[in-house]
Write a protein that holds these residues in place. Structure first.
Motif, PDB file in Angstrom:
ATOM      1  N   SER A 236     -19.809 -13.482 -12.958  1.00 24.24           N
ATOM      2  CA  SER A 236     -18.658 -12.589 -12.979  1.00 24.24           C
ATOM      3  C   SER A 236     -17.432 -13.268 -13.566  1.00 24.24           C
ATOM      4  CB  SER A 236     -18.374 -12.075 -11.558  1.00 24.24           C
ATOM      5  OG  SER A 236     -18.223 -13.163 -10.665  1.00 24.24           O
ATOM      6  N   ALA A 237     -17.374 -14.591 -13.484  1.00 21.90           N
ATOM      7  CA  ALA A 237     -16.284 -15.390 -14.070  1.00 21.90           C
ATOM      8  C   ALA A 237     -16.915 -16.685 -14.592  1.00 21.90           C
ATOM      9  CB  ALA A 237     -15.206 -15.686 -13.047  1.00 21.90           C
ATOM     10  N   PRO A 238     -17.623 -16.619 -15.729  1.00 20.31           N
ATOM     11  CA  PRO A 238     -18.406 -17.761 -16.199  1.00 20.31           C
ATOM     12  C   PRO A 238     -17.572 -19.027 -16.418  1.00 20.31           C
ATOM     13  CG  PRO A 238     -18.818 -15.824 -17.552  1.00 20.31           C
ATOM     14  CD  PRO A 238     -17.693 -15.483 -16.634  1.00 20.31           C
ATOM     15  N   ALA A 239     -18.182 -20.153 -16.070  1.00 25.61           N
ATOM     16  CA  ALA A 239     -17.579 -21.465 -16.289  1.00 25.61           C
ATOM     17  C   ALA A 239     -17.728 -21.845 -17.761  1.00 25.61           C
ATOM     18  CB  ALA A 239     -18.273 -22.500 -15.408  1.00 25.61           C
ATOM     19  N   GLU A 240     -17.147 -22.966 -18.113  1.00 28.78           N
ATOM     20  CA  GLU A 240     -17.261 -23.477 -19.487  1.00 28.78           C
ATOM     21  C   GLU A 240     -18.635 -24.066 -19.764  1.00 28.78           C
ATOM     22  OE1 GLU A 240     -14.950 -23.393 -22.034  1.00 28.78           O
ATOM     23  OE2 GLU A 240     -13.893 -22.020 -20.690  1.00 28.78           O
ATOM     24  N   ALA A 241     -19.251 -24.661 -18.729  1.00 28.46           N
ATOM     25  CA  ALA A 241     -20.536 -25.338 -18.914  1.00 28.46           C
ATOM     26  C   ALA A 241     -21.338 -25.274 -17.620  1.00 28.46           C
ATOM     27  CB  ALA A 241     -20.298 -26.795 -19.299  1.00 28.46           C
ATOM     28  N   VAL A 242     -22.639 -25.525 -17.741  1.00 31.08           N
ATOM     29  CA  VAL A 242     -23.506 -25.589 -16.568  1.00 31.08           C
ATOM     30  C   VAL A 242     -23.188 -26.882 -15.818  1.00 31.08           C
ATOM     31  CG1 VAL A 242     -25.902 -25.712 -15.800  1.00 31.08           C
ATOM     32  CG2 VAL A 242     -25.291 -24.221 -17.703  1.00 31.08           C
ATOM     33  N   ASN A 243     -23.195 -26.798 -14.503  1.00 29.92           N
ATOM     34  CA  ASN A 243     -22.935 -27.930 -13.617  1.00 29.92           C
ATOM     35  C   ASN A 243     -23.889 -29.086 -13.957  1.00 29.92           C
ATOM     36  OD1 ASN A 243     -23.251 -29.651 -11.298  1.00 29.92           O
ATOM     37  ND2 ASN A 243     -22.421 -28.046  -9.989  1.00 29.92           N
ATOM     38  N   SER A 244     -23.335 -30.267 -14.219  1.00 36.04           N
ATOM     39  CA  SER A 244     -24.149 -31.418 -14.630  1.00 36.04           C
ATOM     40  C   SER A 244     -25.116 -31.864 -13.534  1.00 36.04           C
ATOM     41  CB  SER A 244     -23.257 -32.582 -15.069  1.00 36.04           C
ATOM     42  OG  SER A 244     -22.421 -32.985 -14.005  1.00 36.04           O
ATOM     43  N   ALA A 245     -24.741 -31.718 -12.270  1.00 38.92           N
ATOM     44  CA  ALA A 245     -25.655 -32.075 -11.183  1.00 38.92           C
ATOM     45  C   ALA A 245     -26.840 -31.107 -11.129  1.00 38.92           C
ATOM     46  CB  ALA A 245     -24.921 -32.096  -9.844  1.00 38.92           C
ATOM     47  N   VAL A 246     -26.613 -29.860 -11.496  1.00 36.63           N
ATOM     48  CA  VAL A 246     -27.690 -28.866 -11.562  1.00 36.63           C
ATOM     49  C   VAL A 246     -28.646 -29.228 -12.693  1.00 36.63           C
ATOM     50  CG1 VAL A 246     -28.173 -26.451 -12.145  1.00 36.63           C
ATOM     51  CG2 VAL A 246     -26.399 -27.004 -10.464  1.00 36.63           C
ATOM     52  N   VAL A 247     -28.098 -29.575 -13.852  1.00 44.27           N
ATOM     53  CA  VAL A 247     -28.931 -29.985 -14.990  1.00 44.27           C
ATOM     54  C   VAL A 247     -29.790 -31.183 -14.592  1.00 44.27           C
ATOM     55  CG1 VAL A 247     -28.895 -30.913 -17.347  1.00 44.27           C
ATOM     56  CG2 VAL A 247     -27.316 -29.072 -16.702  1.00 44.27           C
ATOM     57  N   GLU A 248     -29.179 -32.164 -13.936  1.00 42.29           N
ATOM     58  CA  GLU A 248     -29.898 -33.367 -13.523  1.00 42.29           C
ATOM     59  C   GLU A 248     -30.972 -33.051 -12.488  1.00 42.29           C
ATOM     60  OE1 GLU A 248     -28.996 -37.652 -11.336  1.00 42.29           O
ATOM     61  OE2 GLU A 248     -27.327 -36.536 -12.206  1.00 42.29           O
ATOM     62  N   ALA A 249     -30.651 -32.208 -11.501  1.00 42.77           N
ATOM     63  CA  ALA A 249     -31.616 -31.866 -10.451  1.00 42.77           C
ATOM     64  C   ALA A 249     -32.837 -31.155 -11.033  1.00 42.77           C
ATOM     65  CB  ALA A 249     -30.952 -30.999  -9.385  1.00 42.77           C
ATOM     66  N   LEU A 250     -32.627 -30.286 -11.994  1.00 46.05           N
ATOM     67  CA  LEU A 250     -33.759 -29.601 -12.615  1.00 46.05           C
ATOM     68  C   LEU A 250     -34.541 -30.543 -13.524  1.00 46.05           C
ATOM     69  CD1 LEU A 250     -32.279 -26.070 -13.287  1.00 46.05           C
ATOM     70  CD2 LEU A 250     -34.127 -26.664 -11.720  1.00 46.05           C
ATOM     71  N   ARG A 251     -33.855 -31.443 -14.189  1.00 41.30           N
ATOM     72  CA  ARG A 251     -34.537 -32.415 -15.045  1.00 41.30           C
ATOM     73  C   ARG A 251     -35.515 -33.246 -14.214  1.00 41.30           C
ATOM     74  NH1 ARG A 251     -30.328 -35.007 -17.744  1.00 41.30           N
ATOM     75  NH2 ARG A 251     -30.426 -33.390 -19.316  1.00 41.30           N
ATOM     76  N   GLU A 252     -35.149 -33.551 -12.964  1.00 43.82           N
ATOM     77  CA  GLU A 252     -36.018 -34.323 -12.075  1.00 43.82           C
ATOM     78  C   GLU A 252     -37.367 -33.648 -11.828  1.00 43.82           C
ATOM     79  OE1 GLU A 252     -32.667 -36.551  -9.291  1.00 43.82           O
ATOM     80  OE2 GLU A 252     -33.798 -34.869  -8.458  1.00 43.82           O
ATOM     81  N   VAL A 253     -37.409 -32.318 -11.933  1.00 38.37           N
ATOM     82  CA  VAL A 253     -38.659 -31.592 -11.709  1.00 38.37           C
ATOM     83  C   VAL A 253     -39.261 -31.074 -13.019  1.00 38.37           C
ATOM     84  CG1 VAL A 253     -38.159 -30.990  -9.312  1.00 38.37           C
ATOM     85  CG2 VAL A 253     -37.425 -29.446 -11.147  1.00 38.37           C
ATOM     86  N   GLY A 254     -38.770 -31.620 -14.129  1.00 41.99           N
ATOM     87  CA  GLY A 254     -39.365 -31.303 -15.425  1.00 41.99           C
ATOM     88  C   GLY A 254     -38.851 -30.051 -16.105  1.00 41.99           C
TER      89      GLY A 254
END
Length: 151
Positions: A54-72
């Motif tokens: 509803s109010a998009p941020a500038e970028a995806v949260n870096s901790a979210v990117v990292e957490a998903l990267r951990e599971v491939g």
């Protein structure tokens, strides 16, 4: 005089239909991005997946990117998207995650509200349990949709 009965309409079986799901949160930078990534990862092209905020941020949260990267799962190229009426209209299931009443309502849609902790401003250790809860819920959603989870 009796008119001939029309031939029965062919309704495609559930296995031939492709459900569409929209995940919505405020910034489209955390929860909705994780949910869309999990659904895409587990369902492949058997489900149409969207996410928006509803109010998009500038970028995806870096901790979210990292957490998903951990599971491939790599979402490093994803960007937050604005919620549109069209996205809601073209989705069978709309799942909100803390966006309140900003999501447009259309009769005939299935709406779910997933109460999940917001990963905004949190480190990777706090994001991992949110990631895992979202995976669990997405697997349940796939079962409800009659779509077998891969991976």
């Amino acid at each position: 005089m009796r008119l001939p009965r029309p031939p029965p309409r062919k309704v495609p079986p559930v296995s031939e239909s492709k459900p569409s799901v929209l995940f919505v949160c405020v910034h489209n930078a955390g929860r909705s991005q994780m949910a869309a990534a999990w659904l895409t990862h587990l369902a492949g092209d058997r489900v149409e997946v969207r996410s928006a905020g509803s109010a998009p941020a500038e970028a995806v949260n870096s901790a979210v990117v990292e957490a998903l990267r951990e599971v491939g799962i790599d979402i490093s190229a994803e960007t937050p998207k604005v919620l549109t009426v069209e996205a809601v209209q073209s989705s069978d299931v709309v799942i909100t995650m803390g966006c309140g009443d900003v999501c447009p309502y259309f009769p005939g849609k299935r709406y779910l509200d997933w109460k999940l902790e917001d990963p905004a401003g949190q480190g990777i250790d706090a994001v991992r349990p949110i990631r895992d809860e979202i995976e669990h819920r997405v697997r349940g959603l796939l079962a409800d949709l009659g779509v077998e989870a891969g991976a």
